[in-house]
Design an enzyme around this catalytic site. Structure first.
Site, mmCIF file in Angstrom:
data_model
loop_
_atom_site.group_PDB
_atom_site.id
_atom_site.type_symbol
_atom_site.label_atom_id
_atom_site.label_comp_id
_atom_site.label_asym_id
_atom_site.label_seq_id
_atom_site.Cartn_x
_atom_site.Cartn_y
_atom_site.Cartn_z
ATOM 1 C CD1 TRP A 1 33.881 29.972 -15.566
ATOM 2 C CD2 TRP A 1 34.142 29.432 -13.405
ATOM 3 N NE1 TRP A 1 34.647 28.832 -15.511
ATOM 4 C CE2 TRP A 1 34.824 28.480 -14.197
ATOM 5 C CE3 TRP A 1 34.173 29.299 -12.019
ATOM 6 C CZ2 TRP A 1 35.520 27.408 -13.639
ATOM 7 C CZ3 TRP A 1 34.872 28.240 -11.467
ATOM 8 C CH2 TRP A 1 35.534 27.296 -12.274
ATOM 9 C CG HIS B 1 15.414 56.574 -20.932
ATOM 10 N ND1 HIS B 1 14.453 56.687 -21.913
ATOM 11 C CD2 HIS B 1 16.560 57.035 -21.471
ATOM 12 C CE1 HIS B 1 15.016 57.195 -23.003
ATOM 13 N NE2 HIS B 1 16.291 57.420 -22.761
ATOM 14 N NE ARG C 1 12.289 61.469 -25.536
ATOM 15 C CZ ARG C 1 13.292 61.704 -24.702
ATOM 16 N NH1 ARG C 1 13.501 62.914 -24.247
ATOM 17 N NH2 ARG C 1 14.089 60.735 -24.321
ATOM 18 C CD GLU D 1 24.283 50.936 -14.477
ATOM 19 O OE1 GLU D 1 24.550 50.703 -15.673
ATOM 20 O OE2 GLU D 1 23.128 50.976 -14.017
ATOM 21 C CG LEU E 1 25.181 65.246 -17.477
ATOM 22 C CD1 LEU E 1 26.304 66.226 -17.800
ATOM 23 C CD2 LEU E 1 23.826 65.927 -17.642
ATOM 24 C CB SER F 1 27.198 59.745 -23.644
ATOM 25 O OG SER F 1 26.371 59.350 -24.701
ATOM 26 C CG ASN F 2 28.989 61.870 -18.460
ATOM 27 O OD1 ASN F 2 29.478 62.092 -19.554
ATOM 28 N ND2 ASN F 2 28.828 62.804 -17.552
#
Ligand SMILES: Cc1cc2nc3c(=O)[nH]c(=O)nc-3n(C[C@H](O)[C@H](O)[C@H](O)COP(=O)(O)OP(=O)(O)OC[C@H]3O[C@@H](n4cnc5c(N)ncnc54)[C@H](O)[C@@H]3O)c2cc1C
Length: 384
Positions: A31, A108, A124, A244, A256, A258-259
């Site tokens: 929907w 990012h 990294r 979000e 930051l 993972s928040n």
């Protein structure tokens, strides 16, 4: 809670499985919400299309919680999936709720340029190097004390500066820099970065044990969104927002890592509790006017204007131009002239959108129509 690199996956499954335990939770898969019904200064429900039949239905509700995610698809380069079209932001905005901090967009630094797929920070963290076309670890000129472990925004800006000053590389999907893992060796890559290896092989045909991975910065997360207080309340009686698409202001100008998922859990619960408490104090909404009139008007907008319109521009043309305008003028580097130009371009595209044509005229499973409605939402969000 910790579940290796699959925490989000397990959160979703737990939420889904828990929801199945409650008979009074009704799911409406496939929907698509198109508008929020507001009567006399309070929310009375939403309109939504059953994508399978194409039928538009009004859902009356004492309270509504929106959790439709971010809006990364307004940009050309993004880590976000196709569903991240800012629908809830536009829905709330159209209902009169302010959007907040919309200029705070997180980039990012390591996306695969052809797909926007994100190469994790772990690459990294394990010792991967970012190199320009001269093979130089250019971060020594931007963030010498942290190098590749520097924050996302600084690394993204550094990459973009290298590209703009001619030290990037050019490929079929535009400019990029290299992420070099080759010095880590096969054993480390296999043991610590198997998913990175899999992504590079599957989507670029590159084995990072022997070759460098092309990467570029791209939109990743929206700090801004629908204004809410600590309890998910938007200020419009009956309307709550979480995730979000909401801006409870806990991420400042640069979230930051993972928040976001933590925010979804904590403030999602707050919004749910707030909505339930509000709903218990309200009488049932009624489908009289003006709600009925709003639903009829929504039906006309979608089926008479958007779906029936003939011989106009393609939706995809307008979407591509919007994404390019946002990337070029509202991306990593912005100034007054660029922002003014973006406003002009988006304003222009909004006008052209009124004459756009949905090629598929059927109502059943019309994903072309859904794309048009999403683009209409995105143009509103882009303008803010
Ligand atoms: C590649 C990537 C990696 C990430 N890694 C991390 C991480 O490691 N840690 C972290 O904390 N965060 C991470 N994030 C950010 C985080 O995943 C998101 O911010 C979070 O998932 C947003 O959740 P949400 O529930 O608000 O929205 P979403 O998960 O986007 O869900 C929104 C839902 O609303 C539905 N929807 C949208 N519009 C409509 C409509 N009109 N009608 C009906 N339904 C609609 C969508 O179909 C979807 O099901 C990552 C993001 C990306 C893209």
């Amino acid at each position: 809670m910790f579940a290796t690199d699959k925490i989000g996956f397990h959160l979703l499954h737990t939420l889904f499985q828990t929801s199945l335990k409650f008979e009074n939770i009704h799911r409406y898969d496939e929907w698509f919400a198109t508008s929020i019904l507001v009567d006399n200064g309070r929310v009375d429900g939403v309109t939504a299309i059953d994508i399978r039949s194409g039928e538009l239905v009004s859902f009356l509700a004492k309270a509504v919680v929106i959790a439709t995610g971010g809006c990364g698809r307004i940009y050309q380069f993004t880590t976000n999936g196709w569903i991240k079209t800012g629908d809830g932001m536009a829905l709330a905005y159209r209902a009169g709720v302010p959007l907040k901090d919309m200029e705070m967009v997180q980039y990012h630094p390591t996306l695969l340029p052809n797909t926007g797929i994100l190469i994790t920070e772990a690459a990294r963290g394990e010792g991967g190097h970012l190199l320009n076309k001269d093979g130089e670890r250019f971060l020594k000129r931007y963030v010498p004390n942290k190098m590749e472990l520097g924050p996302r925004d600084i690394l993204s800006r550094a990459e973009m500066t290298e590209i703009k000053e001619g030290r990037g590389l050019e490929g079929p999907y535009g400019s990029y820099v290299n992420l070099d893992l080759t010095h880590l060796g096969e054993e480390t890559i296999e043991a610590k970065l198997p998913f990175v290896k899999e992504l590079a092989e599957r989507y670029l045909g590159i084995d990072p044990v022997h070759e460098m991975i092309p990467v570029r910065p791209g939109q990743h997360y929206m700090m801004g969104g629908v204004h809410t207080d600590m309890h998910g309340y938007t200020g419009l009686p009956g309307l709550y927002a979480a995730g979000e698409m909401a801006c409870v202001s806990m991420n400042g100008a640069n979230r930051l890592g993972s928040n976001s998922l933590t925010e979804c859990l904590v403030f999602g619960a707050e919004a749910g509790i707030g909505a339930a408490q509000y709903a218990t104090k309200q009488g049932p909404p009624s489908f009289g006017n003006p709600v009925q009139g709003l639903a009829v008007e929504e039906e006309k907008r979608i089926y008479d204007r958007v779906l029936k319109h003939e011989k106009g521009e393609k939706i995809s043309t307008i979407r591509t131009e919007m994404q390019k305008a946002m990337e070029d003028h509202v991306g990593i580097y912005r100034d007054e002239n660029r922002l003014r130009e973006a406003c002009r371009l988006i304003g222009d595209l909004k006008q052209r959108m009124k004459n756009a044509t949905v090629e598929d005229k059927d109502r059943v499973y019309n994903t072309d129509l859904v794309s048009a409605l999403e683009l209409d939402f995105m143009l509103d969000v882009a303008e803010t």
